[in-house]
Every structure is written in structure tokens, then in C-alpha cells.
Design a protein around this motif. Structure first.
Motif, short mmCIF file in Angstrom:
data_model
loop_
_atom_site.label_atom_id
_atom_site.label_comp_id
_atom_site.label_asym_id
_atom_site.label_seq_id
_atom_site.Cartn_x
_atom_site.Cartn_y
_atom_site.Cartn_z
N LYS A 580 -18.26 -47.95 -66.86
CA LYS A 580 -18.08 -48.33 -68.04
C LYS A 580 -19.02 -48.05 -68.96
CE LYS A 580 -14.37 -50.68 -66.65
NZ LYS A 580 -13.07 -50.26 -67.13
N VAL A 582 -21.09 -50.00 -71.56
CA VAL A 582 -21.27 -51.39 -71.87
C VAL A 582 -22.24 -51.52 -73.25
CG1 VAL A 582 -21.93 -53.66 -71.11
CG2 VAL A 582 -20.75 -51.97 -69.44
N ARG A 583 -21.94 -52.34 -74.27
CA ARG A 583 -22.65 -52.72 -75.11
C ARG A 583 -22.79 -54.12 -75.51
NH1 ARG A 583 -27.73 -51.08 -77.18
NH2 ARG A 583 -27.64 -50.64 -79.61
N ASP A 585 -21.35 -57.69 -75.21
CA ASP A 585 -20.43 -58.20 -74.54
C ASP A 585 -19.12 -57.38 -74.21
OD1 ASP A 585 -19.68 -58.76 -77.13
OD2 ASP A 585 -19.27 -60.72 -76.59
N LYS A 586 -19.22 -56.10 -74.58
CA LYS A 586 -17.77 -55.21 -74.81
C LYS A 586 -18.41 -54.14 -73.81
CE LYS A 586 -17.47 -55.79 -79.87
NZ LYS A 586 -17.33 -54.97 -81.03
N ASP A 587 -17.03 -53.74 -73.12
CA ASP A 587 -17.14 -52.63 -72.39
C ASP A 587 -15.97 -51.62 -72.45
OD1 ASP A 587 -15.13 -53.25 -70.24
OD2 ASP A 587 -16.36 -54.74 -69.47
N TRP A 588 -16.07 -50.46 -72.22
CA TRP A 588 -15.22 -49.43 -72.37
C TRP A 588 -15.02 -48.32 -71.21
CZ3 TRP A 588 -18.91 -50.86 -75.96
CH2 TRP A 588 -18.43 -51.30 -77.28
N TYR A 638 -24.20 -45.44 -78.83
CA TYR A 638 -24.34 -46.60 -79.47
C TYR A 638 -24.14 -46.82 -80.79
CZ TYR A 638 -25.32 -48.23 -74.27
OH TYR A 638 -25.17 -48.57 -73.16
N ASP A 650 -22.98 -51.19 -82.31
CA ASP A 650 -21.85 -50.44 -81.36
C ASP A 650 -20.93 -49.58 -82.19
OD1 ASP A 650 -20.23 -52.27 -82.25
OD2 ASP A 650 -19.98 -53.09 -80.40
#
Length: 682
Positions: A580, A582-583, A585-588, A638, A650
């Protein structure tokens, strides 16, 4: 009167022996574009440096402070035991002492730049006390700031790894599987379909912290107009592009540092033999201040004729390198920023204050250039300089470095292109134009190997036809391993196992055999490979490069199978399920793994997932035509800000995941026209 006197004294000590530059923050514009990237405009270079420091402090003051903590002996106080090692190294490598000794070698113009930068850091700290990491950190002085850069360069040169080896009583380790690396390339205008010279700037750095690249544009009326990346604490651009030219850095691995074992006097454990005589070690006791420990910890630091010295169970060992012998690296970068042609740029490089880094170059006059730059010691033959050498003779005490003309370098090769991915400088262009390793002293330890990225670059690059700009970008964002993988540990045996003989791993074996060696996020074979990579990196650490055995291949599949079942409840996951971006509380879902042209390296995240902690960072594509300003496209993994509350925390992630870029410019009028905000640093 007392207040006036205090201000005068502070003005003096803030820059060491130079007078403080008068800065008027109202005369400095910080112009934020739609992605939050700061463009700094002012009359003088010192004012621009002030604005740059202020803008970066707004975006990531914590990282900037971490850089200067050692100069105050506060790394341990802020970061605990791990930080105390930085305080120890600062004292051990005599960063403060060499700064004092060499201070007068710095030019007045550069000291003005530094003074402007330091003033801004101190002012920001004074006006944002809640962001300050330790109450004793500020104000900092210019000498403390420069001394911190000496330690930073020593660490980049591998000094920290050398100290760790000595501390752990280990002399040398076999090649590690992990190749993080960076990319750079320069293509002549005659080789491109657009008739422009191309430059790729793509250092692979950590995603966050002091070693993450920060994008900025600085422009003064004294000759600065440059956009690019800098690390925390940089007073100017470290690699990027100005109106005339651009350059990129990648880490090089030639032999820039030596380790010595001293021969100690059996009757006096603080004396070592040198050319038949006993010589006293220099000894100093320092106090380390460590967070949560109420008392200071005393440690001895030693110094021999060879340099910084440590003691372990095997005896005393010294470390010698050029990085802690010179203090002008930042000034050299400043001169590179201001260069208007290749002659200026090469003159800046010829100062040889910058102790390392490959340098890739292109300009609007269609000059392309590559230098494997380093402070390489002039060593005597007859020793294995890649291992620990005797510390008892002047034969191993080198005192000079190779001149710039003695370093591997190319200018305008007939092949029309140059590139480096941390691999050999003797594999930098078309085969017919490559330098011969035999022309250089073997004692210099020049790199002589290919990596996955270098082999893949040559697979993709059209050497017999012209290169389009679209293809240039595709090469950079490529996520494919070469036909023959270049990792030191070969996993061919994993592709030869029979599914029928190992039914419990049959689906994994089948998927892996069908894998096309792509690191795309939707690839299931890539998920198996990444777990294989991480497993073997740990299992084979310290062993020589070799092929894994059949038994090891089976054990690897077992590990992958158990890991996937335990954490995901199935074995058909794709790389993006496992890895992932991660930045906050988000992730992709994220593609890439080490030593791809578009790489990632990871650490555990949650529920068996991994998150990227380093990789592409800041990417820049530059095109130079004979006339007009360079055309620039960039992307950051980011965003411009490290603060979670910022909308630019982000906002570049979606573009990065699609391998898209944002358009940037050096045109002042265009910057103001499209500005999101314009304000002064106050």
C-alpha cells in the motif's frame, strides 16, 4: 541598552565570524501554486534562502530540526537511544572541529545565503514554539548548521554503516539483496524526435523525514532561478533545473572510505604502532543526553592519524573518508544552481567539495554529461582496500584525492545518451562509447556491475532510432524486470518446481511460473515475488551471492503460502492487496518493488500488509530547446506538505498512481498568474 547589546551579540554569533545580513521579510514573496509547491521570489539570494527556509518550515519543520539536532547534542534527548548514536557520530567525526578549521574557506556570498537561511529557521522557531522539538535547540548558528551538513554527508557516504559494523564486531558483509537506488538519464537533442535534449531527475529516497525530497523554486535578482528538489536543511536546490541547464544525482558506490585495524601496545592500551613507533590515541569524553534517562551517559571518542576511531572486542578500528575533511558541499551546490553554461557548471564541480554522488547533466546548448563524482583517495597498491587494512603504517595513510579529471566521465558520446541507475560508470551509454575499467586504478573501487534497472533501461531504450518524449516517460515509469534478473540471489529454482510434487503449493507455483516479471499492482505473481524477496533478504543475509537451492525454493513457497493464508485467508492476492501507499489514514494499492525503474521498498503496515517507506519520491522530466525556458514536468509521491491538515498533504497521490505529472515553470509571470496564494514569510 541591554536589549540592543543582546541583539548585537546575537547577530554576531548567529553567523560565526560574519556580519548578519539584513533581511526584510516584506520584500520576499512565497508564491504557492495549485499543488502547494513554493516559488520564492526576492531581490537577493540571501532573501530567497530566507523564504525557502520559511516555506519548508511551514511544510515540514520537524525534518528540518532533525538535521541540526546533532550540532546541539540533542538527538538523544529528542529521539532516544537511536538518536544518541547521531550525537556520538557528530563528536566522533569531529564535525564541529573541521567546520571551525575550514570556516574561512567559505565565500562571503555563500555565507550570506546561509545567514538568510538560518535567520528564517530561528525566526520560525521563535514564532512557532509549539513545533520546536527541544527548548534548547534554538537559536542555531551558521557554524552549527554547516557542521550538521558535514555529518549528513558522512552518513550518506556510509560512515554510519561502518560504525555499526565496528560496533557489532563485524568486518564485512556479502551483498544485500536490497538495491534501492535512483535513476537519471540525459539524451542529446539529436537523439530525440522533438529536437530537444531530455533530462530525467529521479532520486529514490525515503518518502518522509529528513532524507525525503522537497520540491521548490527559488528566484532572485542575483542570478538564481532554479526549480527542483532539496533535502531538509538545504539552502538551495540540490538537483533540478535552471533557465540554462539541469542536473540529477544518484548515489554511487565507488570506494570512498577505508577502515583500519590499529596495532595496539600490549603495555598501554591507548597507544598504537605507526611506522615502528608507539603513538598516543587522542581521547575525549563526551556526555550523551538520552530521552527518559535522567543522567548523562559518558562515552569516550578516539582519534588516530587515520581519523575517527572506535573500540570493540577485536581492538581499535579507525574510519577515514573525505566527507568529514571538507565543509563546502552546500556552497558547491549553490554554485551549480547559479551556473549558466557547462563551463560554469564544471568549474563548480572542480571545487570537489561534494564528496559523492553521480552527476547527470543536460543543457539548452545540447551538451550532455555524466560524472561519477567522489572524493576518491589516492591509495597505494598491494592492499585489499575493500576490507580492513593495517593501521600501523604510513603506506595505508592516504593524504590526497583523485582530481576531477581522473574520475570516470563522459561528454556528448556519439550514442547520444547517458544514464545511471547506481550501476557501473563503464556501462553508461552505447557499447562503443563506454569507458574501459582497465583505464582506472583498481584501488579506486569503481562499480563494475549491472542492476535490474540498468539492464531494463537498455532493453527499452531505442539505441538505433530516435527517442520520443512519450517513450522517455514510459521508460521511467516501467515496472518490468529484465529478461534475466540481476538480483545477487538467483531464484531460478523456484520456476522449476513441479506443481504435482507439491500440491499444497500448486496454485502458487503455477501463478509464479506464469508471472511476466511485472511489478504492476494487479499482478498476482508480483505479490509472490515481493514476499519471496523479503523472505530471502532475511534468510540469506551475510551470505555470498548465489542461486538458492531446491530445498530453499520449497521453504520459500511454504513461507509465502503460510503468510498469505494467515493474513489474507487465500493465496491468490495481487501485489496491490499486499502493498500500500499510505498517507495519514488513507491507503491505496501500490505497484513496484526494489530495483524496478519505478520502485518501492516497504515495512510492515497492518494485517499482513506492507506500506511503502521509500521509492520514486520526486520525479522530474525536463526538455531543453535552444530557445526559451526549459519545459518541466514533475510529480511527488505524496504532496508538497508533510502536515496532515494541509490539502497538499496527499493531493499528488492520484497523479502518481496513474504515472501522470504536473506542469511546472521557471517563468515568474506565469507563476504569479496561476498562484493559489502569495504572502510574505512573517
Amino acid at each position: 541598552m541591554k536589549k540592543f547589546l543582546f541583539c548585537c551579540i546575537y547577530s554576531f554569533i548567529s553567523v560565526g565570524i560574519t556580519a548578519q545580513v539584513t533581511i526584510n521579510p516584506s520584500a520576499i514573496d512565497i508564491v504557492r501554486d495549485s499543488f502547494g509547491v513554493p516559488h520564492i521570489f526576492a531581490k537577493t539570494d540571501a532573501e530567497v534562502a530566507y523564504g525557502l527556509a520559511w516555506a519548508e518550515a511551514e511544510d515540514d519543520f520537524e525534518s528540518m530540526q532533525q538535521v541540526v539536532l546533532p550540532a546541539k547534542g540533542l538527538m538523544g534527548r529528542v529521539l532516544g537511544k537511536a538518536g544518541a548514536a547521531g550525537d556520538y557520530a557528530f563528536a566522533l567525526f569531529r564535525c564541529r572541529e573541521v567546520t571551525e578549521e575550514k570556516w574561512n574557506t567559505l565565500s562571503p556570498a555563500f555565507l550570506k545565503l546561509v545567514d538568510g537561511y538560518v535567520q528564517a529557521i530561528n525566526k520560525y522557531a521563535a514564532t512557532h514554539p509549539r513545533e520546536v522539538l527541544h527548548k534548547k535547540l534554538f537559536p542555531i548558528t551558521a557554524k552549527e548548521y554547516i557542521a550538521s551538513s558535514v555529518l549528513a554527508l558522512a552518513v550518506f557516504n556510509g560512515a554510519d554503516a561502518a560504525l555499526q559494523r565496528i560496533f557489532n564486531n563485524a568486518e564485512w558483509e556479502a551483498p544485500e539483496l536490497n538495491k534501492k537506488g535512483s535513476n537519471s538519464a540525459a539524451v542529446s537533442a539529436e537523439k530525440t524526435t522533438t529536437g530537444e535534449a531530455f533530462l530525467l531527475i529521479n532520486a529514490h529516497q525515503p518518502n518522509t523525514g529528513p532524507q525525503a525530497f522537497y520540491e521548490a523554486h527559488i528566484c532572485s535578482e542575483e542570478g538564481l532561478n532554479v526549480l527542483g528538489g532539496l533535502l531538509a536543511g538545504g539552502p538551495c536546490i540540490l538537483h533540478g533545473v535552471n533557465e540554462h541547464l539541469g542536473w540529477a544525482h544518484t548515489v554511487n558506490y565507488c570506494d570512498r572510505m577505508d577502515e583500519y585495524q590499529l596495532e595496539m601496545n600490549p603495555d598501554n592500551n591507548l597507544q598504537y604502532k605507526f611506522d615502528g613507533e608507539w603513538v598516543n590515541l587522542e581521547v575525549k569524553t563526551i556526555k550523551l543526553k538520552i530521552k527518559s534517562i535522567p543522567i548523562n551517559i559518558k562515552r569516550k571518542v578516539y582519534w588516530s592519524k587515520y581519523g575517527a576511531t572506535m573500540k570493540n572486542k577485536q581492538g581499535f578500528f579507525s574510519v577515514r573518508l573525505g566527507a568529514n575533511m571538507r565543509i563546502g558541499a552546500l556552497e558547491q551546490w549553490y554554485l551549480m544552481n547559479k551556473a549558466s553554461n557547462f563551463t560554469d557548471f564544471y568549474a563548480a564541480l572542480s571545487k570537489q567539495e561534494l564528496s559523492m554522488f553521480n552527476i547527470m547533466y543536460a543543457d539548452k546548448q545540447d551538451t550532455i554529461f555524466y560524472l561519477n563524482n567522489a572524493l576518491v583517495p589516492v591509495r597505494k597498491a598491494g592492499y585489499n582496500w575493500r576490507r580492513t587494512v593495517p593501521g600501523n603504517t604510513s603506506n595505508t595513510l592516504w593524504t590526497s584525492f583523485r582530481g576531477i579529471k581522473e574520475l570516470p566521465q563522459y561528454i556528448n558520446p556519439k550514442s547520444g545518451f547517458l544514464f545511471n541507475t547506481n550501476h557501473s560508470p563503464f556501462l553508461a551509454t552505447g557499447t562503443a562509447d563506454n569507458l574501459k575499467a582497465s583505464a582506472f586504478a583498481k584501488e579506486d573501487g569503481w562499480e563494475q556491475y549491472h542492476l535490474n534497472r540498468s539492464v531494463r533501461f537498455l532493453e527499452l531504450f531505442p539505441q538505433t532510432e530516435k527517442l520520443s518524449y512519450e517513450k522517455f516517460k514510459q521508460i521511467k515509469f516501467d515496472m518490468q524486470l529484465p529478461a534475466t534478473m540481476q538480483y545477487p540471489y538467483k531464484i531460478d529454482s523456484m520456476f522449476t518446481l513441479s506443481e504435482t510434487q507439491y500440491p499444497e503449493y500448486a496454485s502458487l507455483i503455477t501463478t509464479f511460473k506464469k508471472w511476466d516479471k511485472s511489478g504492476a499492482a494487479d499482478s498476482k505473481g508480483a505479490a509472490i515475488f515481493l514476499l519471496t524477496y523479503e523472505y530471502l533478504k532475511k534468510e540469506l543475509r551475510g551470505q555470498d551471492a548465489r542461486a538458492i537451492t531446491k530445498v530453499e525454493a520449497i521453504a520459500t513457497f511454504k513461507y509465502v503460502h503460510d503468510y498469505m493464508q494467515t493474513n489474507f485467508g487465500r493465496t491468490d492476492i495481487a501485489l496491490g492487496d499486499l502493498q500500500k501507499l499510505v498517507r495519514g489514514d488513507k491507503d491505496w494499492p501500490l505497484g513496484g518493488f526494489p530495483d524496478l525503474l519505478s520502485p518501492q521498498w516497504t515495512t510492515p503496515y497492518k494485517n499482513g500488509e506492507l506500506r511503502s517507506i521509500g521509492g520514486d519520491g520526486l520525479i522530474m522530466f525536463v526538455r531543453f530547446a535552444k530557445d526559451g525556458l526549459p519545459k518541466i514536468e514533475t510529480i511527488n509521491m505524496y504532496g508538497a506538505s508533510a502536515k496532515p491538515g494541509s490539502k497538499h498533504f496527499d493531493d499528488q497521490v492520484p497523479l502518481y498512481l496513474k504515472h501522470q505529472t504536473k506542469t511546472m515553470t521557471l517563468d515568474k509571470a506565469v507563476v504569479y498568474k496561476n498562484a493559489e496564494s502569495v504572502y510574505h514569510p512573517q
